[in-house]
Design a protein around this motif. Structure first.
Motif, mmCIF file in Angstrom:
data_model
loop_
_atom_site.group_PDB
_atom_site.id
_atom_site.type_symbol
_atom_site.label_atom_id
_atom_site.label_comp_id
_atom_site.label_asym_id
_atom_site.label_seq_id
_atom_site.Cartn_x
_atom_site.Cartn_y
_atom_site.Cartn_z
ATOM 1 N N ALA A 118 -0.232 5.109 10.175
ATOM 2 C CA ALA A 118 0.063 6.184 9.222
ATOM 3 C C ALA A 118 -1.028 6.203 8.163
ATOM 4 O O ALA A 118 -1.582 5.168 7.805
ATOM 5 N N HIS A 119 -1.347 7.390 7.686
ATOM 6 C CA HIS A 119 -2.225 7.577 6.530
ATOM 7 C C HIS A 119 -1.393 8.277 5.474
ATOM 8 O O HIS A 119 -0.718 9.270 5.762
ATOM 9 N N ILE A 120 -1.430 7.748 4.260
ATOM 10 C CA ILE A 120 -0.619 8.295 3.183
ATOM 11 C C ILE A 120 -1.527 8.610 1.998
ATOM 12 O O ILE A 120 -2.209 7.727 1.481
ATOM 13 N N ASP A 121 -1.562 9.874 1.582
ATOM 14 C CA ASP A 121 -2.246 10.254 0.349
ATOM 15 C C ASP A 121 -1.233 10.117 -0.775
ATOM 16 O O ASP A 121 -0.115 10.643 -0.676
ATOM 17 N N LEU A 122 -1.600 9.403 -1.830
ATOM 18 C CA LEU A 122 -0.675 9.124 -2.919
ATOM 19 C C LEU A 122 -0.871 10.120 -4.050
ATOM 20 O O LEU A 122 -1.950 10.231 -4.615
ATOM 21 N N HIS A 123 0.187 10.845 -4.386
ATOM 22 C CA HIS A 123 0.185 11.811 -5.488
ATOM 23 C C HIS A 123 1.456 11.601 -6.294
ATOM 24 O O HIS A 123 2.529 11.922 -5.785
ATOM 25 N N PRO A 124 1.400 11.049 -7.490
ATOM 26 C CA PRO A 124 0.206 10.594 -8.195
ATOM 27 C C PRO A 124 -0.300 9.281 -7.611
ATOM 28 O O PRO A 124 0.384 8.645 -6.819
ATOM 29 N N GLU A 125 -1.477 8.889 -8.063
ATOM 30 C CA GLU A 125 -2.042 7.639 -7.571
ATOM 31 C C GLU A 125 -1.158 6.458 -7.983
ATOM 32 O O GLU A 125 -0.405 6.539 -8.939
ATOM 33 N N ALA A 126 -1.247 5.394 -7.203
ATOM 34 C CA ALA A 126 -0.432 4.213 -7.447
ATOM 35 C C ALA A 126 -0.922 3.449 -8.669
ATOM 36 O O ALA A 126 -2.068 3.603 -9.092
ATOM 37 N N GLU A 127 -0.053 2.618 -9.214
ATOM 38 C CA GLU A 127 -0.464 1.733 -10.293
ATOM 39 C C GLU A 127 -1.628 0.890 -9.787
ATOM 40 O O GLU A 127 -1.579 0.355 -8.689
ATOM 41 N N GLY A 128 -2.673 0.802 -10.534
ATOM 42 C CA GLY A 128 -3.873 0.102 -10.096
ATOM 43 C C GLY A 128 -4.927 1.044 -9.557
ATOM 44 O O GLY A 128 -6.050 0.643 -9.302
ATOM 45 N N GLY A 129 -4.584 2.320 -9.344
ATOM 46 C CA GLY A 129 -5.571 3.319 -8.987
ATOM 47 C C GLY A 129 -5.682 3.708 -7.535
ATOM 48 O O GLY A 129 -6.511 4.535 -7.188
ATOM 49 N N ALA A 130 -4.877 3.139 -6.649
ATOM 50 C CA ALA A 130 -4.982 3.513 -5.234
ATOM 51 C C ALA A 130 -4.605 4.981 -5.047
ATOM 52 O O ALA A 130 -3.627 5.467 -5.595
#
Length: 80
Positions: free
Chosen positions: A44-56
């Motif tokens: 799986a590929h997951i785009d994070l919106h909003p970005e995760a804590e730590g900036g991922a």
């Protein structure tokens, strides 16, 4: 500027993998449809919106199933 990321490899039961995925990334489904590169069973590929804590900003997960109902999981989180 080069991107930053983290990588982890772990072994987990298939049942625990499904539970972890459901809790951590709700709505994400591991599938073999878009897997490429090393031989894996599902990914799986997951785009994070909003970005995760730590900036991922994105996560890639691949899993190779073992015969004893476990999975070897490669997890990568990165900022670009």
């Amino acid at each position: 500027m080069a991107g930053h990321g983290i990588r982890a490899r772990f072994t987990i039961t298939r049942t625990d993998l499904d539970a972890w995925l459901k809790e951590t990334y709700p709505g994400t489904r591991l599938t073999s449809e878009y897997c490429s590169g090393t031989p894996v069973d599902v990914c799986a590929h997951i785009d994070l919106h909003p970005e995760a804590e730590g900036g991922a900003m994105a996560v890639d997960i691949t899993a190779q199933y073992e015969e004893d109902s476990t999975a070897v999981v490669d997890f990568s989180a990165y900022d670009v």
